[in-house]
Motif scaffolding. Structure first.
Motif, PDB file in Angstrom:
ATOM      1  N   TYR A 135       0.786  -1.191  -0.017  1.00 51.43           N
ATOM      2  CA  TYR A 135       0.014  -0.028   0.130  1.00 51.43           C
ATOM      3  C   TYR A 135       0.691   1.219   0.170  1.00 51.43           C
ATOM      4  CZ  TYR A 135      -5.063  -0.803   0.063  1.00 51.43           C
ATOM      5  OH  TYR A 135      -6.248  -1.033  -0.491  1.00 51.43           O
ATOM      6  N   GLY A 136       2.045   1.104   0.207  1.00 53.20           N
ATOM      7  CA  GLY A 136       2.967   2.440   0.381  1.00 53.20           C
ATOM      8  C   GLY A 136       2.147   3.555   1.114  1.00 53.20           C
ATOM      9  N   PHE A 137       2.317   4.614   0.576  1.00 49.41           N
ATOM     10  CA  PHE A 137       1.416   5.780   1.075  1.00 49.41           C
ATOM     11  C   PHE A 137      -0.068   5.737   1.212  1.00 49.41           C
ATOM     12  CE2 PHE A 137       5.158   8.394  -0.369  1.00 49.41           C
ATOM     13  CZ  PHE A 137       5.578   8.598   0.929  1.00 49.41           C
ATOM     14  N   TYR A 138      -0.806   4.660   0.546  1.00 48.10           N
ATOM     15  CA  TYR A 138      -2.209   4.334   0.873  1.00 48.10           C
ATOM     16  C   TYR A 138      -2.141   4.065   2.268  1.00 48.10           C
ATOM     17  CZ  TYR A 138      -3.292   4.800  -4.113  1.00 48.10           C
ATOM     18  OH  TYR A 138      -3.859   5.034  -5.424  1.00 48.10           O
ATOM     19  N   GLY A 139      -3.133   4.693   2.927  1.00 46.21           N
ATOM     20  CA  GLY A 139      -3.474   4.452   4.251  1.00 46.21           C
ATOM     21  C   GLY A 139      -4.611   3.685   4.781  1.00 46.21           C
ATOM     22  N   TYR A 140      -5.420   3.435   3.866  1.00 46.29           N
ATOM     23  CA  TYR A 140      -6.602   2.878   4.326  1.00 46.29           C
ATOM     24  C   TYR A 140      -7.639   2.605   3.091  1.00 46.29           C
ATOM     25  CZ  TYR A 140     -10.811   1.609   7.121  1.00 46.29           C
ATOM     26  OH  TYR A 140     -11.784   1.062   7.740  1.00 46.29           O
ATOM     27  N   LEU A 209      13.523  -5.787   0.699  1.00 49.51           N
ATOM     28  CA  LEU A 209      12.303  -5.182   0.766  1.00 49.51           C
ATOM     29  C   LEU A 209      11.908  -4.666  -0.527  1.00 49.51           C
ATOM     30  CD1 LEU A 209      10.206  -3.666   2.917  1.00 49.51           C
ATOM     31  CD2 LEU A 209      11.813  -1.945   3.003  1.00 49.51           C
ATOM     32  N   CYS A 210      10.537  -4.927  -0.858  1.00 51.39           N
ATOM     33  CA  CYS A 210      10.030  -4.331  -2.208  1.00 51.39           C
ATOM     34  C   CYS A 210       9.260  -3.195  -1.967  1.00 51.39           C
ATOM     35  CB  CYS A 210       9.472  -5.522  -3.109  1.00 51.39           C
ATOM     36  SG  CYS A 210       9.057  -4.768  -4.711  1.00 51.39           S
ATOM     37  N   LEU A 211       9.401  -2.064  -2.162  1.00 55.08           N
ATOM     38  CA  LEU A 211       8.622  -0.789  -2.061  1.00 55.08           C
ATOM     39  C   LEU A 211       7.677  -0.887  -3.143  1.00 55.08           C
ATOM     40  CD1 LEU A 211      11.085   1.918  -1.053  1.00 55.08           C
ATOM     41  CD2 LEU A 211      10.018   0.490   0.363  1.00 55.08           C
ATOM     42  N   ASP A 212       6.560  -0.242  -2.772  1.00 58.48           N
ATOM     43  CA  ASP A 212       5.269  -0.066  -3.896  1.00 58.48           C
ATOM     44  C   ASP A 212       4.463   1.260  -3.320  1.00 58.48           C
ATOM     45  OD1 ASP A 212       3.582  -0.518  -5.858  1.00 58.48           O
ATOM     46  OD2 ASP A 212       2.949  -2.282  -5.179  1.00 58.48           O
ATOM     47  N   ARG A 213       4.054   1.898  -4.296  1.00 58.52           N
ATOM     48  CA  ARG A 213       3.033   3.172  -4.010  1.00 58.52           C
ATOM     49  C   ARG A 213       3.791   4.084  -3.465  1.00 58.52           C
ATOM     50  NH1 ARG A 213      -1.255  -0.715  -3.929  1.00 58.52           N
ATOM     51  NH2 ARG A 213      -2.735  -0.498  -5.560  1.00 58.52           N
TER      52      ARG A 213
END
Length: 400
Positions: A135-140, A209-213
């Motif tokens: 979700y990265g920066f997506y919080g909800y 660690l694979c980052l996303d968004r």
């Protein structure tokens, strides 16, 4: 022959068990255009390349331990060498006891820690493991914001960090529901994600660690108070919607690209402080779409923030994306992982693996486990008929 027989036996069970109501969240796949490119049916067999597959929440939820082991066995026998486990989604984490967010409710009844189980069993099969906080920066996420007052644990605790679009909306609406995002510009957002990710990599013996968004929700984000104040301080311009193609619009894009680079730098510092042995990668939008969400991944790579970048090329023809991505990487194919899509017909998917190889890229990440299970025969009798070791670091506290 043993491998092929095992695949045939496992496949019906795994396919029948797939979730029937998978939530297609925004950002997983760009629009897919048709291609007349000839399908490749002859394959090279490098002994060293990344062969990763995303193991999404939907690949975990609703499955017994035996069914999960069958999936890992199938991926192992198909000669994948890396698995990316979803570790941050819909405002939750899979495990109990996080200092920042709650455990995903549907995982609370698990007999033990699901990620620990999957990591241990993956390592037992020689699979390299990366955590993938999707979700990265997506919080909800909520199916209906009008009936759900929460914006997720992070944003409920830090309402000043919510991203706002140019119309003043603090959510992103899609047909499946509504999404809330942390402001990607605010250093406090960077710190929160960095602390959450550091908690995860310190907790689990993974290799990467694979980052996303790590990006803005859409082109018209973010117009929150922080962005208005600091864009004015940094550029001398008042933040407002700018005409497309204008000098001001480019200034706003460049400013936001710099903020995502700062976010990656903050995350990198935090996770390497607790796990200096980790490999860092990220899934990102293709070069044609990256500016729509100010995802300045070319800056991340120029600044040496990641070991490799996994660029989305989910459509039938990856060639244009590969060529443009290599230009942005100053023609360093060893830094490029091609993010391919197993939801395509199997001949297209396997052909795209070879097209990636023809450019001598680092390897492939595949979206995602469920459709891969439908392509096992094509993989095992085609591009993945021979094993390969990952060129990325593979050490961890309890790895083989």
């Amino acid at each position: 022959m043993i491998k092929l027989t095992l695949t045939i036996l496992l496949l019906p069970t795994l396919l029948l068990a797939q979730s029937k109501d998978r939530t297609q969240e925004p950002g997983y796949a760009e629009s897919q255009s048709k291609s007349s490119t000839e399908l490749l049916t002859t394959f090279t067999h490098p002994t060293s390349e990344v062969r990763g597959v995303w193991f999404a929440r939907d690949d975990m939820e609703g499955f017994s331990r035996d069914q999960l082991l069958q999936k890992l066995d199938a991926l192992h026998h198909a000669n994948f060498n890396t698995i990316m486990l979803d570790s941050w989604f819909q405002g939750y984490v899979p495990y109990a006891g996080s200092a920042f967010v709650p455990q995903y409710p549907k995982f609370a009844s698990q007999p033990d820690d699901l990620l620990s189980f999957l990591i241990k069993e993956s390592h037992a099969r020689g699979l390299r493991v990366e955590l993938w906080p999707s979700y990265g920066f997506y919080g909800y996420f909520t199916k209906d914001r009008t009936k759900d007052p929460s914006k997720g644990a992070l944003l409920d605790a830090h309402p000043d960090l919510i991203a706002v679009d140019s119309d003043g909306n603090n959510f992103l609406h899609r047909t499946v529901g509504d999404f809330y995002s942390l402001c990607p510009s605010n250093p406090k957002s960077h710190q929160l994600l960095a602390q959450l990710y550091a908690e995860q990599v310190q907790r689990y013996p993974v290799q990467g660690l694979c980052l996303d968004r790590i990006r803005y929700p859409e082109e018209n984000f973010c117009f929150c108070n922080y962005c208005k104040t600091h864009f004015k301080q940094d550029t001398g311009l008042d933040l407002k919607p700018f005409p497309a193609g204008s000098r001001e619009a480019k200034t706003f894009l460049d400013w936001r690209r710099q903020q995502t680079a700062k976010a990656v730098a903050t995350i990198r510092a935090a996770v390497l402080k607790v796990r200096p042995d980790l490999t860092l990668t990220a899934y990102v939008l293709n070069p044609m779409d990256m500016d729509t969400k100010a995802q300045g991944w070319d800056l991340w790579m120029k600044q040496g923030l990641l070991d490799a970048i996994s660029v989305s090329m989910y459509g039938p023809d990856p060639e244009p994306t590969i060529s443009r991505a290599l230009q942005l990487l100053d023609n360093h194919p060893e830094k490029l992982i091609c993010a391919l899509n197993a939801e395509l017909p199997a001949p297209n998917y396997t052909s795209n693996i070879q097209r990636a190889r023809n450019h001598h890229t680092l390897g492939q990440y595949t979206w995602y486990t469920a459709p891969v299970l439908k392509s096992l025969d094509a993989l095992e009798n085609g591009p993945y008929s021979q094993p390969a070791t990952s060129p990325l670091k593979s050490t961890s506290p309890d790895s083989p």
